[in-house]
Design an enzyme around this catalytic site. Structure first.
Site, mmCIF file in Angstrom:
data_model
loop_
_atom_site.group_PDB
_atom_site.id
_atom_site.type_symbol
_atom_site.label_atom_id
_atom_site.label_comp_id
_atom_site.label_asym_id
_atom_site.label_seq_id
_atom_site.Cartn_x
_atom_site.Cartn_y
_atom_site.Cartn_z
ATOM 1 N N GLY A 109 -0.067 -16.632 -36.546
ATOM 2 C CA GLY A 109 0.074 -17.162 -35.195
ATOM 3 C C GLY A 109 1.459 -16.924 -34.647
ATOM 4 O O GLY A 109 2.375 -16.513 -35.378
ATOM 5 N N GLY A 126 3.787 -24.247 -35.876
ATOM 6 C CA GLY A 126 3.733 -25.172 -37.005
ATOM 7 C C GLY A 126 3.225 -24.576 -38.295
ATOM 8 O O GLY A 126 2.723 -25.307 -39.140
ATOM 9 N N SER A 167 -7.224 -3.213 -23.710
ATOM 10 C CA SER A 167 -7.799 -4.327 -22.958
ATOM 11 C C SER A 167 -7.350 -4.385 -21.502
ATOM 12 O O SER A 167 -7.823 -5.240 -20.743
ATOM 13 C CB SER A 167 -7.461 -5.658 -23.648
ATOM 14 O OG SER A 167 -6.067 -5.845 -23.711
ATOM 15 N N LYS A 179 -5.116 -15.485 -24.663
ATOM 16 C CA LYS A 179 -5.062 -14.977 -23.288
ATOM 17 C C LYS A 179 -5.455 -16.049 -22.285
ATOM 18 O O LYS A 179 -4.860 -16.158 -21.201
ATOM 19 C CB LYS A 179 -5.975 -13.758 -23.166
ATOM 20 C CG LYS A 179 -5.476 -12.551 -23.951
ATOM 21 C CD LYS A 179 -6.417 -11.373 -23.835
ATOM 22 C CE LYS A 179 -5.874 -10.157 -24.612
ATOM 23 N NZ LYS A 179 -6.785 -9.002 -24.530
#
Length: 794
Positions: free
Chosen positions: A355, A360, A678, A721
């Site tokens: 991530g 965290g 994309s 997104k």
């Protein structure tokens, strides 16, 4: 001593010498074979006088030109003949001669010679050199240079420099070239100078040898002395009943190894090393190396670990208290504990938390360790380039030590900790090896039960360790390493999630760190939202925490200056405390424009919005692409242009719009590299908006890969997104219909605030993105005057 009145005949038989020099005043034996006796017999007939002249080893003595021009006249004093032929001839050197010409060459050389008597060499320089040479001879003798006593006595009586030089040359160990040079030197003073230099070098060499021998003898004597004293000390300690420190240390080490409960194969290695250690002198460097190795073996937790907390409810409560949301990660940990409660011998999982920064990942590892009741270990892999950091150094290297894996487990004193390998995507590699390859064994549950560190050189069981790795992106991680890990993605937080995190975790933490625990300070909800939306732009919460900490510090400063303590931070207080806002809602703050479409992108730090700008100018059918675009994104732009050109009639675009024009597509923030397929839908939308002169809605963001037939293909990073669109003030997001299953990952409050539209084709995208749908206009024209061909999209 040569009698200068002795008459030397003008013609002498010559005997060739190989690799040997004969000096005047020198007595030596000469072994002669049968075929070499002819010149000896001739010399015996000629007053026992024979000329000895050196020749080069590769030459023969068949001609005078092979001889050296300078030789020595010798007197034959004795001849001992051998029964089998040949003889031992004793010779005495008399004086130097020069070869002039040969009158006979076979069966021996008979040559005319000239006697070279030494000129008188008396004088201050000669006397000084003579005394110096004699002094050096005494020094050489003192350093053990073998020299017969009668020779030294004879040298003390010689005062002629040439005679002294020849005599010293006989007893010096000189090579053939130096002897040849001394023989050819006719000036006695120059010859004595050469002897002085050679003798000086010899004395220096003897001095160095003497110093080395003296040092060696001293060290040997010191070791013998220490050994005797140590043995005496042992005997005294035994008589007094005192323990030997060395023996006590070995006993302590043996007990530590016994208490460590080593596996069988490790016990054999430890016993062998311990027996070897007992035979090593404690003052030897090898002793400390062997002792350190055994101490490392004894300190490792081979069979000792912490007891897992198998209370699922308690573990759930711990995870919820430490982190907000993150349902997937918490669910996976609870599943592991549930299975572990049913099956005691369970191997530790290999989790990879992926991530953006600040969500965290690292703190989640500590929370997992607390929930499971295990020790927590963390090492950072960022920038690691040496394979030995993982596997350790072999003991043959000076300063060798185990790898970080074994070191940290030894410090933790438990064989089942939660081991976090941070930043696994930032491992490097160079000439020292590839650490990511070394991790393949560590992070494989089928292999790590016998992990072998290079320093230990015995297997250690890592199967009970719960490894957790973290990464921002998985692309740099090698495929074999990715295959060994279970990937769990942490996409980032919505504004509502950040609000809860600030209230439950960040604010209490900052109040405590800034000394405000005794001054209750609360933040209104609007104030927190203002900080999140106007002062930060991130997927995680690090920037939010920094802004909250900044406000806490300013409040602490006000308290120390005697002001009335604040109890509440409202939205109106944020600007005075943090300054002007730093971020604006990009989509909400702009107006709708022709040729500008809002796209969505995925980055290492989470999702982000991008603006695709298209412009048309007079030119020669050139497509200009700028904005630091990658190869894939450039291909998407070309695909979008091809689609628009192929379907120009359906959108009411002139068929020759590209014939006399150039099209320029630009993605702002040109210094930031961009790539991926994309953006194809957004590029096509910007082109259609430009060519139809229909403004694109700025509050409508889109993502999807476009094909030449107008189909919208699925993409990745849907949640990231959508969160980016929500942060930017976008109200409608167009997503590929194939990504419908990913909508459940998006929180309900986000779905309530952002309208999510699934699209199958470019027709659906245009209908939602452009203010005036050109398709509707074209269809109305078709119904009145069917001039255009049918729409190929249907």
């Amino acid at each position: 001593m040569f009698n200068k009145t002795l008459s030397i005949p003008p013609e002498l038989p010559i005997y060739p010498l190989r690799n040997q020099i004969v000096f005047p005043h020198m007595t030596f034996p000469l072994l002669v074979q049968s075929q070499g006796m002819v010149p000896i017999e001739e010399a015996l007939r000629r007053d026992h006088l024979l000329g000895l002249v050196p020749i080069r080893p590769e030459d023969t003595a068949e001609g005078l030109h092979e001889f050296n021009r300078i030789g020595t006249v010798c007197r034959i004093t004795q001849v001992f003949r051998f029964p089998e032929g040949g003889a031992k001839v004793m010779l005495e050197g008399l004086v130097r001669i020069r070869l002039l010409s040969a009158s006979q060459r076979t069966p021996f050389v008979l040559a005319s010679v000239k006697v070279l008597n030494d000129p008188e060499g008396r004088g201050p320089i000669a006397e000084a050199l003579t005394q110096s040479v004699k002094a050096l001879l005494k020094v050489a003798l003192a350093y053990g240079r073998p020299l017969p006593g009668e020779v030294l006595k004879m040298m003390n009586q010689i005062n002629e420099p040439g005679e002294l030089a020849d005599l010293v040359a006989v007893y010096l160990t000189l090579d053939f070239a130096d002897q040849q040079r001394l023989l050819d030197t006719l000036d006695p003073l120059e010859r004595l100078k050469g002897i002085y230099l050679l003798l000086t070098a010899e004395v220096q060499k003897l001095q160095v040898q003497g110093e080395v021998q003296s040092e060696v003898a001293k060290r040997i004597g010191k070791n013998q002395k220490e050994y005797l004293l140590r043995e005496q000390l042992k005997q005294i300690q035994n008589e007094l009943g005192d323990d030997d420190p060395h023996r006590a240390e070995l006993s302590k080490l043996r007990r530590a190894l016994e208490d460590a409960e080593l596996p069988e194969e490790v016990v054999e290695v430890a016993d062998r090393e311990l027996e070897r250690l007992e035979r090593i002198n404690p003052s030897s460097p090898e002793y400390s190396v062997a002792r350190t190795y055994l101490e490392c073996l004894s300190n490792l937790p081979w069979n000792s670990g912490t007891d897992d907390v198998l209370d699922i409810a308690a573990a759930q409560k711990t995870l919820d208290n430490d982190h907000y949301n993150l349902k997937e990660v918490k669910e996976r940990i609870l599943e592991f504990l549930a299975v572990h409660s049913l099956k005691k011998t369970l191997k530790g999982p290999i989790l990879c938390l992926v991530g953006p920064p600040g969500v965290g990942k690292t703190s989640l590892g500590r929370s997992i360790a607390r929930a499971m009741g295990r020790k927590f270990i963390r090492i950072s892999l960022g920038g690691m380039k040496d394979e030995a950091e993982i596997r350790g150094h072999r003991r043959t290297y000076i300063g060798a030590m185990p790898g970080r894996i074994i070191q940290e487990i030894s410090r933790a004193k438990a064989n089942n900790p939660v081991f976090m390998l941070d930043e696994v995507d930032k491992i490097g590699q160079d000439f020292r090896g590839d650490p990511s390859s070394a991790l393949l064994e560590v992070l494989d549950p089928e292999q790590n039960d016998s992990f072998t560190d290079h320093y230990l050189d015995v297997p250690f069981d890592l199967s009970q360790v719960m490894f957790i790795t973290t990464a921002n992106v998985m692309d740099p991680v090698p495929a074999p390493l990715r295959d060994r890990m279970e990937t769990i993605r942490l996409p980032g937080y919505s504004d509502e999630e950040k609000l809860q995190i600030v209230r439950k975790y960040l604010l209490p933490k900052q109040l405590n760190e800034n000394g405000l625990q005794d001054y209750p300070l609360e933040f209104e909800q609007d104030a927190i939202f203002k900080i999140i939306r106007e002062y930060t732009r991130e997927a995680g919460v690090r920037a939010v925490e920094r802004q909250v900490a900044s406000i806490c510090r300013k409040v602490a400063k006000e308290i120390t200056q005697g002001d009335v303590p604040r109890t509440l931070i409202s939205a109106t207080d944020v600007d005075p405390l943090l300054g002007p806002r730093r971020f604006y809602a990009d989509a909400a703050s702009e107006e709708d424009r022709v040729g500008v479409a809002t796209g969505l992108a995925w980055t290492e730090t989470g999702g982000d919005i991008i603006f695709i700008e298209a412009s048309r100018m007079v030119g020669k059918k050139e497509l200009i692409l700028t904005g630091s675009l990658g190869d894939v994104m450039r291909e998407s732009a070309k695909t979008a242009l091809s689609f628009v050109r192929a379907n120009h009639a359906e959108f009411g675009i002139e068929g020759d719009f590209f014939e006399q024009s150039d099209l320029h597509i630009h993605v702002p923030a040109g210094a930031i590299p961009k790539d991926g397929p994309s953006a194809g839908v957004a590029i096509a939308t910007a082109l259609i908006s430009l060519l139809t002169n229909c403004p694109a809605r700025r509050n409508v963001a889109m993502t999807g890969e476009l094909t030449l037939t107008g189909r919208v293909l699925p993409i990745g990073g849907v949640k990231e997104k959508v969160l980016a669109a929500h942060r930017a003030g976008v109200t409608t997001v167009l997503l590929p219909a194939s990504n419908s299953d990913h909508l459940q990952e998006i929180d309900e409050n986000i779905r309530n605030e952002v309208r999510l539209v699934l699209v199958d084709s470019m027709e659906d995208v245009v209908a939602e993105a452009l203010i005036a749908n050109p398709l509707v206009k074209v269809q109305s024209l078709l119904s009145d005057s069917p001039v255009f061909p049918p729409n190929p999209l249907h």
